[in-house]
Design a protein around this motif. Sequence first.
Motif, PDB file in Angstrom:
ATOM      1  N   ILE A  35      50.371  49.512  46.625  1.00 53.19           N
ATOM      2  CA  ILE A  35      52.006  49.457  46.061  1.00 53.19           C
ATOM      3  C   ILE A  35      52.440  48.237  46.568  1.00 53.19           C
ATOM      4  O   ILE A  35      53.437  47.451  45.766  1.00 53.19           O
ATOM      5  N   SER A  36      52.550  47.618  47.669  1.00 50.65           N
ATOM      6  CA  SER A  36      53.252  46.603  48.355  1.00 50.65           C
ATOM      7  C   SER A  36      52.869  45.471  47.578  1.00 50.65           C
ATOM      8  O   SER A  36      53.489  44.439  47.213  1.00 50.65           O
ATOM      9  N   THR A  37      51.468  45.250  47.612  1.00 51.99           N
ATOM     10  CA  THR A  37      50.900  43.969  47.081  1.00 51.99           C
ATOM     11  C   THR A  37      51.179  43.863  45.410  1.00 51.99           C
ATOM     12  O   THR A  37      51.659  42.786  45.065  1.00 51.99           O
ATOM     13  N   PHE A  38      51.118  44.930  44.733  1.00 46.25           N
ATOM     14  CA  PHE A  38      51.291  44.779  43.209  1.00 46.25           C
ATOM     15  C   PHE A  38      52.977  44.595  43.098  1.00 46.25           C
ATOM     16  O   PHE A  38      53.324  43.677  42.308  1.00 46.25           O
ATOM     17  N   ALA A  39      53.802  45.112  44.109  1.00 43.44           N
ATOM     18  CA  ALA A  39      55.032  44.967  43.872  1.00 43.44           C
ATOM     19  C   ALA A  39      55.400  43.563  44.090  1.00 43.44           C
ATOM     20  O   ALA A  39      56.319  42.775  43.281  1.00 43.44           O
ATOM     21  N   THR A  40      54.831  42.938  45.226  1.00 38.23           N
ATOM     22  CA  THR A  40      55.073  41.428  45.458  1.00 38.23           C
ATOM     23  C   THR A  40      54.489  40.589  44.269  1.00 38.23           C
ATOM     24  O   THR A  40      55.287  39.661  43.974  1.00 38.23           O
ATOM     25  N   LYS A  41      53.428  40.898  43.558  1.00 34.10           N
ATOM     26  CA  LYS A  41      53.152  40.098  42.540  1.00 34.10           C
ATOM     27  C   LYS A  41      53.793  40.509  41.133  1.00 34.10           C
ATOM     28  O   LYS A  41      53.264  39.690  40.248  1.00 34.10           O
ATOM     29  N   LYS A  42      54.603  41.599  41.267  1.00 32.30           N
ATOM     30  CA  LYS A  42      55.545  41.832  40.002  1.00 32.30           C
ATOM     31  C   LYS A  42      54.208  42.426  39.024  1.00 32.30           C
ATOM     32  O   LYS A  42      54.393  42.097  38.004  1.00 32.30           O
ATOM     33  N   ALA A  43      53.518  43.086  39.420  1.00 29.58           N
ATOM     34  CA  ALA A  43      52.316  43.600  38.572  1.00 29.58           C
ATOM     35  C   ALA A  43      52.224  45.158  38.522  1.00 29.58           C
ATOM     36  O   ALA A  43      52.889  45.916  39.439  1.00 29.58           O
ATOM     37  N   THR A  44      51.788  45.895  37.496  1.00 33.46           N
ATOM     38  CA  THR A  44      51.802  47.046  37.336  1.00 33.46           C
ATOM     39  C   THR A  44      50.732  47.828  38.067  1.00 33.46           C
ATOM     40  O   THR A  44      49.465  47.422  37.617  1.00 33.46           O
ATOM     41  N   LEU A  45      50.824  48.779  38.734  1.00 35.15           N
ATOM     42  CA  LEU A  45      49.685  49.350  39.498  1.00 35.15           C
ATOM     43  C   LEU A  45      49.362  50.725  38.789  1.00 35.15           C
ATOM     44  O   LEU A  45      50.096  51.459  38.341  1.00 35.15           O
ATOM     45  N   GLU A  46      48.149  50.732  38.285  1.00 32.21           N
ATOM     46  CA  GLU A  46      47.387  51.686  37.846  1.00 32.21           C
ATOM     47  C   GLU A  46      46.367  52.378  38.600  1.00 32.21           C
ATOM     48  O   GLU A  46      45.514  51.828  39.046  1.00 32.21           O
ATOM     49  N   LEU A  47      46.526  53.694  39.112  1.00 27.42           N
ATOM     50  CA  LEU A  47      45.707  54.238  40.236  1.00 27.42           C
ATOM     51  C   LEU A  47      45.496  55.840  40.308  1.00 27.42           C
ATOM     52  O   LEU A  47      46.632  56.235  39.892  1.00 27.42           O
ATOM     53  N   THR A  48      44.361  56.143  40.580  1.00 25.81           N
ATOM     54  CA  THR A  48      44.089  57.339  40.508  1.00 25.81           C
ATOM     55  C   THR A  48      43.145  57.628  41.824  1.00 25.81           C
ATOM     56  O   THR A  48      42.345  56.809  42.201  1.00 25.81           O
ATOM     57  N   ILE A  49      43.749  58.765  42.743  1.00 23.35           N
ATOM     58  CA  ILE A  49      42.909  59.051  44.032  1.00 23.35           C
ATOM     59  C   ILE A  49      42.450  60.284  43.721  1.00 23.35           C
ATOM     60  O   ILE A  49      42.973  61.293  43.409  1.00 23.35           O
ATOM     61  N   ALA A  90      39.717  55.144  35.118  1.00 21.40           N
ATOM     62  CA  ALA A  90      39.650  54.226  36.044  1.00 21.40           C
ATOM     63  C   ALA A  90      38.451  53.308  35.455  1.00 21.40           C
ATOM     64  O   ALA A  90      37.565  53.548  34.945  1.00 21.40           O
ATOM     65  N   ASP A  91      38.878  51.981  36.113  1.00 19.66           N
ATOM     66  CA  ASP A  91      37.657  50.857  35.816  1.00 19.66           C
ATOM     67  C   ASP A  91      37.024  50.389  36.825  1.00 19.66           C
ATOM     68  O   ASP A  91      35.883  50.048  36.705  1.00 19.66           O
ATOM     69  N   CYS A  92      37.046  51.060  38.216  1.00 19.83           N
ATOM     70  CA  CYS A  92      36.419  50.671  39.300  1.00 19.83           C
ATOM     71  C   CYS A  92      36.506  51.912  40.280  1.00 19.83           C
ATOM     72  O   CYS A  92      37.503  52.881  39.902  1.00 19.83           O
ATOM     73  N   VAL A  93      35.641  51.789  41.286  1.00 26.12           N
ATOM     74  CA  VAL A  93      35.691  53.007  42.295  1.00 26.12           C
ATOM     75  C   VAL A  93      35.926  52.085  43.854  1.00 26.12           C
ATOM     76  O   VAL A  93      34.820  51.050  44.037  1.00 26.12           O
ATOM     77  N   CYS A  94      36.415  52.820  44.658  1.00 23.21           N
ATOM     78  CA  CYS A  94      36.563  52.155  45.984  1.00 23.21           C
ATOM     79  C   CYS A  94      36.671  53.347  46.987  1.00 23.21           C
ATOM     80  O   CYS A  94      37.256  54.186  46.833  1.00 23.21           O
TER      81      CYS A  94
END
Length: 223
Positions: free
Chosen positions: A22-36, A72-76
């Motif tokens: 969340i913090s990194t995407f906010a700094t980059k002004k990018a939209t975070l799409e995330l599923t956990i 999702a496009d990737c998994v971690c």
Amino acid sequence: MHIGLIGGIGPAATDFYYRRLISTFATKKATLELTIVHADTPTLLNNLVTNNAAAQTAIYTRLTNRLVSAGADCVCVTSIAGHFCINDFKAVSPLPVIDMIAEVSHAIEARGLKRIGIIGTRTVMETRFYGRIATAEIIPPAKPELDDVHQAYVSMAASGFVTEHQRSIFNAACHRLLKDQHAEAIMLGGTDLALAFNEQTAEFPLVDCAGIHADAIARLAIA
């Protein structure tokens, strides 16, 4: 890129990844799409101790199919212990896997580190992080301190909370690795160690595996 996380292993690690992304995407002004999705910590630890890679891979595959359904496009996998079967999982995963061990190895090489102490679960320590860090010597604590670190870590990961006693065990092991084994830095070989250590305030250099992994996920997703 829609990021898929296999979380829950343990809860503090999941929270760390979530907040960092969340913090990194906010700094980059990018939209975070995330599923956990949630994996069970005791089940993972049992499969780790018994080296039941097939059982854990099956769990990851089932959870990844949920992530596919969510778009999702990737998994971690948000767990260092959970990477004990990562090669098996990568071979069958329905989604591309962002491999923490590979990202940590690249970061160590870039920093030029050659001797690194490690704390975490017993298997992570004894295998020197599953034997895939090629450019540096990974040094675990000596016994019985290794067993004390393992027990403290497992208890902390299950509860999602670090006690002062657990913190003192981790700190003592780190200082011994730095002084007696001449380690240049300490590898946080468990993602839940974010409860006990912070890169900005630590008394010694850290290799923060969870931070490296989360930052790599963000970098790839934004790119």
